[in-house]
Motif scaffolding. Sequence first.
Motif, mmCIF file in Angstrom:
data_model
loop_
_atom_site.group_PDB
_atom_site.id
_atom_site.type_symbol
_atom_site.label_atom_id
_atom_site.label_comp_id
_atom_site.label_asym_id
_atom_site.label_seq_id
_atom_site.Cartn_x
_atom_site.Cartn_y
_atom_site.Cartn_z
ATOM 1 N N ASN A 34 -8.725 -2.276 3.697
ATOM 2 C CA ASN A 34 -8.288 -1.270 2.724
ATOM 3 C C ASN A 34 -8.326 -1.760 1.284
ATOM 4 O O ASN A 34 -7.890 -1.055 0.376
ATOM 5 N N ASN A 35 -8.835 -2.949 1.067
ATOM 6 C CA ASN A 35 -8.773 -3.528 -0.274
ATOM 7 C C ASN A 35 -9.582 -2.722 -1.293
ATOM 8 O O ASN A 35 -9.166 -2.563 -2.441
ATOM 9 N N LEU A 36 -10.747 -2.205 -0.894
ATOM 10 C CA LEU A 36 -11.580 -1.455 -1.834
ATOM 11 C C LEU A 36 -10.908 -0.143 -2.238
ATOM 12 O O LEU A 36 -10.953 0.253 -3.400
ATOM 13 N N LEU A 37 -10.301 0.532 -1.270
ATOM 14 C CA LEU A 37 -9.613 1.783 -1.615
ATOM 15 C C LEU A 37 -8.446 1.512 -2.548
ATOM 16 O O LEU A 37 -8.215 2.261 -3.503
ATOM 17 N N LYS A 56 2.385 -0.578 -2.766
ATOM 18 C CA LYS A 56 3.201 -0.004 -1.687
ATOM 19 C C LYS A 56 3.137 1.523 -1.710
ATOM 20 O O LYS A 56 3.069 2.168 -0.655
ATOM 21 N N GLU A 57 3.147 2.087 -2.914
ATOM 22 C CA GLU A 57 3.068 3.546 -3.048
ATOM 23 C C GLU A 57 1.725 4.078 -2.541
ATOM 24 O O GLU A 57 1.664 5.116 -1.869
ATOM 25 N N LEU A 58 0.632 3.365 -2.842
ATOM 26 C CA LEU A 58 -0.693 3.789 -2.395
ATOM 27 C C LEU A 58 -0.822 3.689 -0.878
ATOM 28 O O LEU A 58 -1.434 4.552 -0.236
ATOM 29 N N ILE A 59 -0.260 2.627 -0.303
ATOM 30 C CA ILE A 59 -0.291 2.478 1.156
ATOM 31 C C ILE A 59 0.419 3.644 1.824
ATOM 32 O O ILE A 59 -0.042 4.187 2.836
ATOM 33 N N GLN A 60 1.515 4.064 1.221
ATOM 34 C CA GLN A 60 2.265 5.193 1.773
ATOM 35 C C GLN A 60 1.538 6.514 1.521
ATOM 36 O O GLN A 60 1.462 7.374 2.407
ATOM 37 N N HIS A 63 -1.518 6.680 3.720
ATOM 38 C CA HIS A 63 -1.213 6.379 5.121
ATOM 39 C C HIS A 63 -2.142 5.283 5.645
ATOM 40 O O HIS A 63 -2.751 5.414 6.714
ATOM 41 N N LEU A 64 -2.234 4.190 4.909
ATOM 42 C CA LEU A 64 -3.170 3.125 5.247
ATOM 43 C C LEU A 64 -2.763 2.331 6.484
ATOM 44 O O LEU A 64 -3.548 1.526 6.976
ATOM 45 N N ASN A 65 -1.538 2.567 6.974
ATOM 46 C CA ASN A 65 -1.123 1.914 8.221
ATOM 47 C C ASN A 65 -1.384 2.802 9.439
ATOM 48 O O ASN A 65 -1.141 2.391 10.577
ATOM 49 N N PRO A 67 -4.112 5.444 11.770
ATOM 50 C CA PRO A 67 -5.539 5.381 12.159
ATOM 51 C C PRO A 67 -6.444 5.851 11.024
ATOM 52 O O PRO A 67 -6.049 6.652 10.165
ATOM 53 N N ILE A 68 -7.681 5.383 11.046
ATOM 54 C CA ILE A 68 -8.586 5.619 9.925
ATOM 55 C C ILE A 68 -8.912 7.093 9.729
ATOM 56 O O ILE A 68 -9.113 7.548 8.595
ATOM 57 N N TYR A 69 -8.946 7.889 10.825
ATOM 58 C CA TYR A 69 -9.241 9.313 10.659
ATOM 59 C C TYR A 69 -8.104 10.034 9.945
ATOM 60 O O TYR A 69 -8.318 11.017 9.240
ATOM 61 N N VAL A 70 -6.880 9.537 10.111
ATOM 62 C CA VAL A 70 -5.745 10.102 9.377
ATOM 63 C C VAL A 70 -5.864 9.737 7.899
ATOM 64 O O VAL A 70 -5.635 10.572 7.007
ATOM 65 N N GLN A 71 -6.239 8.503 7.644
ATOM 66 C CA GLN A 71 -6.426 8.064 6.260
ATOM 67 C C GLN A 71 -7.482 8.902 5.554
ATOM 68 O O GLN A 71 -7.337 9.228 4.368
#
Length: 351
Positions: A34-37, A56-60, A63-65, A67-71
């Motif tokens: 997820n580093n590039l995003l 932390k805000e971007l991860i939330q 939804h980087l935690n 599955p990728i299709y959700v992201q």
Amino acid sequence: MKLWLFILKRVIYAIVTLIGLTFIVFALLHVGGNNLLLSAYLNPRLTGPAKEEMIKELIQRFHLNDPIYVQYFYWLKALLGGNLGYTNTPIYSGPVTTAIALFLPNTVMLTIIASILIWIIGIPLGVYSAVKRDSVLDHSVRVLSFTLYSMPPYLIAFILIIIFGVDLKILPFSGTVNPILASNIPWYKDGISYPTHIILIDALIHGDLPVFWDALLHTILPSLTLALSVVAGIMRILRSSMLEVLEQDYVKLARAKGVPERVVINLHARRNALIPVLTLYGYTVASLLGGVVVIESIFNYPGIGYWTTQAILVDDVGGIMAATLIFGIVFVAASLILDIIYAIIDPRIRY
């Protein structure tokens, strides 16, 4: 097939293509994690605790935690909402949407002028090459078209710069306006003019004719380079189309009736020969946006291509992602418009 059904079908194809484009860009943003995003959406001005809080805000938010299709769907939601992240390049640092608003207008103006030059140069030469078949003019045009077709755009740019900028010294070849002249312009800051960001238009708005003339001179070489880099294809297709049309029965009948040759060429032959050329012309205009990446960099022209080059050189993920989406959207939109126009001109393609 009715026209509205044809248009609906093409619109659906365009939407599916754009969705595929977003899949590709999203996949590239997740190469290696997820580093590039995060890099694309992280404000480059933040440091220390503020930067960690933003991560932390971007991860939330994305939804980087999960599955990728959700992201993907959360990223697409941000994309449709106009949030393309941040860009950090030597010529601009800030929101990507602002960068697009600043640099895209110059590229659009450059493309419009180049498109006009393509039509002015390519159509007459293609027509006369066919009409004067196997003449000295025809052979000269064919040699010119093959020469231009084989030359990369940057080589055409260097030749024009050497001839008109260095040797003859009649045309400028860097930027959009003379730096000395620009230093006294209150509505021109950091290489960008206001309010439209197109210096030719802004100069007219502010009634500054000397700046308008200087900006027009600065536009000639990059526009001419863009035009010459693609005009060869127009000339070759039009020549072949004209030769085919000139052998049609209705053209021979018009000549047999004593219709003046000028009317035969301009009214009967050229009009029908332009139908396949219009399709190529539309795609050519769309492809000019890809060509500006090289041309704007050579001429230091502050457009979307120059900004994209700067983003690539400094590994600016936000800028690269946005440029990829812009070029893709423009090409898909141009294809859709061309399909509709072509369906109106020639109803046979609906079936």
